[in-house]
Design a protein around this motif. Structure first.
Motif, short mmCIF file in Angstrom:
data_model
loop_
_atom_site.label_atom_id
_atom_site.label_comp_id
_atom_site.label_asym_id
_atom_site.label_seq_id
_atom_site.Cartn_x
_atom_site.Cartn_y
_atom_site.Cartn_z
N VAL A 177 3.45 -0.29 1.42
CA VAL A 177 3.58 -1.84 1.30
C VAL A 177 5.12 -2.16 0.95
O VAL A 177 5.66 -1.55 -0.12
N ARG A 181 6.16 -7.81 -1.50
CA ARG A 181 4.70 -8.13 -1.15
C ARG A 181 3.95 -7.69 -2.73
O ARG A 181 3.19 -8.41 -3.02
N LEU A 232 -3.25 -5.43 0.43
CA LEU A 232 -1.98 -5.38 1.12
C LEU A 232 -1.69 -4.07 2.06
O LEU A 232 -0.97 -4.02 2.74
N ARG A 233 -2.80 -3.19 2.02
CA ARG A 233 -2.66 -2.13 2.76
C ARG A 233 -2.97 -2.41 4.27
O ARG A 233 -2.71 -1.83 5.30
N ASP A 236 0.91 -6.73 7.29
CA ASP A 236 1.49 -8.10 7.05
C ASP A 236 0.39 -9.27 7.68
O ASP A 236 -0.45 -8.86 8.42
#
Length: 239
Positions: A177, A181, A232-233, A236
């Motif tokens: 990540v 972010r 977040l894995r 985007d």
């Protein structure tokens, strides 16, 4: 020394009785109120209630029951007193950093994200459960939301090192990540934590069924924030 006539016709010098020496420590000192502590507690409560800009040194002295000059004598200017309050609580920030750094963030620990969130949030929620902790938690929340330069300086000095430690550790737990972010996710998490411990709206919205900073809901909070980081894995977000 006094001169006195000697019966033999001469004179002699007589020593005056020595005056009693004053003790370097006033015997009443142990019984005197701790005025330095009273000033700190007064300032902490007022800053938490009103914010830094709305509190005067006179307000602090009045609440502490001390002469206004004593505030400056012990702590200097108002801004220096503000910093002293956070320095006095720094051990609690240090504990959070230490707990974060102890988490195994490698691939062998599938719970690394939740472990990090717990290490970061749990001490805050625990502290909020005490009377002194309630005041300080509210002060931290108000300071984080305050756009003034004095508040910004406090957050930078005391809380940016905590943020960097957390973001670095989360970067190891989520190596795929992008760093920015993770920083954004950290900011979202900070907002949620401050609302959890510093806002009473939950009590109105639930008609009193829930209380702010309820420690019984700590596990729920950790699951909620951990889920946010784990999303977040997925890569985007869609454009």
């Amino acid at each position: 020394m006094d001169q006195s006539e000697d019966p033999s016709g001469g004179s002699r010098t007589l020593a005056r009785p020595k005056a009693a020496r004053r003790s370097a420590v006033d015997p009443q000192e142990p019984q005197r109120p701790d005025r330095r502590s009273a000033i700190l507690l007064s300032a902490e409560a007022l800053f938490a209630e009103r914010g830094y800009a709305a509190v005067s040194v006179r307000d602090i002295a009045t609440r502490a029951g001390v002469p206004i000059a004593l505030v400056g004598y012990y702590f200097g200017r108002k801004q220096e007193l503000f910093g002293t309050i956070f320095a006095h609580r720094q051990v609690y920030i240090t504990e959070r950093i230490a707990r974060i750094e102890e988490v195994d963030c490698g691939p062998s620990n599938p719970n690394a994200v939740a472990d990090l969130v717990r290490a970061w949030a749990e001490p805050v929620i625990t502290l909020r459960g005490s009377e002194a902790g309630d005041v300080f938690s509210l002060l931290v929340a108000r300071t984080a939301w305050d756009p003034g330069p004095e508040a910004t300086a406090i957050i930078e000095r005391f809380y940016d090192p905590l943020a960097r430690a957390f973001v670095a550790a989360m970067g190891r737990a989520l190596p795929d990540v992008a760093g920015d972010r993770i920083v954004w996710a950290y900011e979202y998490a900070v907002g949620a934590l401050l609302m959890y411990v510093g806002d009473k709206r939950i009590e109105r919205l639930t008609h009193g069924r829930a209380i702010s900073a309820d420690p019984a809901l700590c596990a729920d909070f950790i699951r909620f924030i951990s889920a946010g980081f784990n999303t977040l894995r997925q890569g985007d977000p869609p454009a």
